[in-house]
Write an enzyme that holds these catalytic residues in place. Structure first.
Site, mmCIF file in Angstrom:
data_model
loop_
_atom_site.group_PDB
_atom_site.id
_atom_site.type_symbol
_atom_site.label_atom_id
_atom_site.label_comp_id
_atom_site.label_asym_id
_atom_site.label_seq_id
_atom_site.Cartn_x
_atom_site.Cartn_y
_atom_site.Cartn_z
ATOM 1 N N CYS A 219 -8.524 5.023 -6.969
ATOM 2 C CA CYS A 219 -7.131 4.640 -7.269
ATOM 3 C C CYS A 219 -6.901 4.645 -8.781
ATOM 4 O O CYS A 219 -7.604 3.944 -9.521
ATOM 5 C CB CYS A 219 -6.858 3.243 -6.712
ATOM 6 S SG CYS A 219 -5.364 2.480 -7.373
ATOM 7 N N TYR B 218 1.986 11.889 -8.041
ATOM 8 C CA TYR B 218 2.212 11.538 -6.625
ATOM 9 C C TYR B 218 3.548 12.079 -6.135
ATOM 10 O O TYR B 218 3.672 12.521 -4.997
ATOM 11 C CB TYR B 218 2.148 10.015 -6.460
ATOM 12 C CG TYR B 218 0.737 9.469 -6.500
ATOM 13 C CD1 TYR B 218 0.098 9.246 -7.713
ATOM 14 C CD2 TYR B 218 0.040 9.211 -5.332
ATOM 15 C CE1 TYR B 218 -1.202 8.775 -7.753
ATOM 16 C CE2 TYR B 218 -1.262 8.739 -5.359
ATOM 17 C CZ TYR B 218 -1.877 8.513 -6.579
ATOM 18 O OH TYR B 218 -3.173 8.058 -6.612
HETATM 19 N N1 LIG Z 1 2.191 -0.724 -9.150
HETATM 20 C C1 LIG Z 1 0.906 -0.959 -8.591
HETATM 21 C C2 LIG Z 1 0.572 0.190 -7.662
HETATM 22 C C3 LIG Z 1 -0.733 -0.030 -6.913
HETATM 23 C C4 LIG Z 1 -0.892 0.986 -5.799
HETATM 24 O O1 LIG Z 1 0.065 1.648 -5.406
HETATM 25 N N2 LIG Z 1 -2.135 1.130 -5.288
HETATM 26 C C5 LIG Z 1 -2.358 2.014 -4.160
HETATM 27 C C6 LIG Z 1 -3.684 2.674 -4.248
HETATM 28 S S1 LIG Z 1 -3.700 4.014 -5.362
HETATM 29 C C7 LIG Z 1 -2.326 1.150 -2.894
HETATM 30 O O2 LIG Z 1 -3.213 0.390 -2.635
HETATM 31 N N3 LIG Z 1 -1.227 1.305 -2.162
HETATM 32 C C8 LIG Z 1 -1.015 0.505 -1.000
HETATM 33 C C9 LIG Z 1 -1.287 1.222 0.216
HETATM 34 O O3 LIG Z 1 -0.939 2.361 0.217
HETATM 35 O O4 LIG Z 1 -1.816 0.654 1.164
HETATM 36 C C10 LIG Z 1 -0.100 -1.037 -9.731
HETATM 37 O O5 LIG Z 1 0.043 -0.262 -10.695
HETATM 38 O O6 LIG Z 1 -1.020 -1.846 -9.620
#
Ligand SMILES: N[C@@H](CCC(=O)N[C@@H](CS)C(=O)NCC(=O)O)C(=O)O
Length: 358
Positions: free
Chosen positions: A57, A211
């Site tokens: 990530c 993305y």
């Molecule tokens: N705005 C957040 C975004 C975090 C995020 O989107 N993480 C992804 C992984 S790359 C995630 O776990 N998304 C939730 C999911 O898809 O279950 C940050 O920068 O911490």
């Protein structure tokens, strides 16, 4: 958020997200936990805080970079989820981050040594979702900054987590002396607004832009994200063409830290997986040298893993078969130790997406 620099504006608007998603646009959600170290409930103390991350990530990569660059590897503990989320046939639910160090990687044919069990809550929770459910929250994203003493989530927004680690590195127990600590967000007002502007442009066009290109299901939306992404790379490459070592000049700042995870993934992952095949970073002489320069900084190389990135981005799609390249001019990440490879590719003359005839 203690630091005055505005961060919230960097998140893209969530306006009519459902309609935009239906139109084939990728819209990232907003993090719900926004407390800060330094708040009355969350004093800055060594050994009190913990990170739950996945190494594929890019948002987690930001906070792991900050932890390591700031000498907080011992003071802030960390758990690592397996790079692929649970499958759709998983009875617990699909698409969930899992702590399972025994799970086998299809890329290496073995377990991944960096993966851990969940060690912060004291309950050895199997899923990231369970950490949120313990606080009646429906979120499921990483990274998470967790308070082991209070048994609570502090924050799950990487932009804020890296800034509060930087602002509290010494009271949190950094092994570095004050003079050795990199100042990621220096106090100079002019420099701060330059960093904020860079952060905003890079988030929209590059970090999240990747993305918007790769996860779009609409050609026009993809083409727009593709163009914005490479326009930004062109702009950054020319910004670095005056010989400055880092984005804002002589010193490494938060803006460099936030750009690194995306460019680190570009040639070995995003070029294919996100359909960002307009050029490689190798083809940008100044960007390539910058990438190698940051990769050589103390704490950076061990903050990332291309094995986790490749497994994570390809392991659940692409028939579970993970592409092994690129292997020329040499494999990655070894290539990042070779700034002299800069520009080995042909100078960047990108195809105009509009003129590509089927
Ligand atoms: N705005 C957040 C975004 C975090 C995020 O989107 N993480 C992804 C992984 S790359 C995630 O776990 N998304 C939730 C999911 O898809 O279950 C940050 O920068 O911490």
């Amino acid at each position: 958020m203690t630091e005055s620099g505005n961060l919230s504006s960097i998140e893209e608007d969530q306006g009519d997200a459902a309609a935009r998603r239906a139109k084939g646009e990728f819209v990232r959600g907003v993090s719900g936990f926004r407390h800060a170290i330094g708040d009355p409930d969350f004093p800055a103390e060594p050994g009190r805080y913990h990170l739950h991350v996945a190494l594929n990530c890019p948002w987690c990569h930001r906070v792991v970079l900050a932890r390591n660059i700031l000498g907080l590897q011992d003071a802030v503990t960390m758990d690592v989820a397996f790079p692929n989320r649970t499958g759709d046939d998983d009875p617990r639910g699909g698409g969930l981050w899992e702590f399972n160090p025994d799970r086998i990687s299809s890329l290496t044919g073995a377990a991944l040594p960096e993966c851990t069990r969940e060690t912060a809550t004291g309950r050895n929770l199997p899923l990231v979702r369970d950490i949120y459910l313990a606080e009646d929250a429906q979120e499921r994203s990483v990274p998470i900054l967790y308070d082991k003493r209070a048994g609570r989530i502090v924050n799950n927004e990487s932009a804020e987590i890296l800034r509060m680690l930087a602002a509290n590195a010494l009271p949190l127990g950094s092994v570095l002396a004050r003079a050795q600590l990199p100042d990621l967000y220096p106090g100079d007002a002019g420099l701060r607004s330059e960093i904020d502007d860079l952060n905003a442009m890079l988030y929209t066009a590059v970090n999240n832009g990747a993305y918007k290109a790769g996860f779009s299901s609409d050609q026009a939306v993809y083409a727009q994200a593709f163009a914005a992404y490479f326009d930004a790379l062109d702009a950054i490459d020319s910004r670095l063409s005056d010989g400055r070592p880092f984005l804002t000049g002589a010193d490494f700042t938060e803006a460099d830290l936030r750009l690194f995870p995306t460019l680190y993934r570009h040639d070995p992952v995003y070029y294919l997986r996100m359909k960002l095949n307009g050029a490689r970073i190798l083809d940008y002489p100044h960007l390539w040298r910058w990438l190698c320069r940051v990769h050589a900084l103390p704490g950076v190389a061990q903050s990332g893993s291309l094995i986790h990135c490749r497994q994570g981005y390809f392991g659940r799609s692409w028939n579970g078969v993970v592409p092994l390249g690129p292997s020329t001019p040499m494999p990655y990440p070894q290539a990042y130790d070779h700034p002299e490879l800069a520009g080995r590719g042909a100078p960047v003359q990108r195809a105009d997406p509009g003129c590509v005839k089927p």
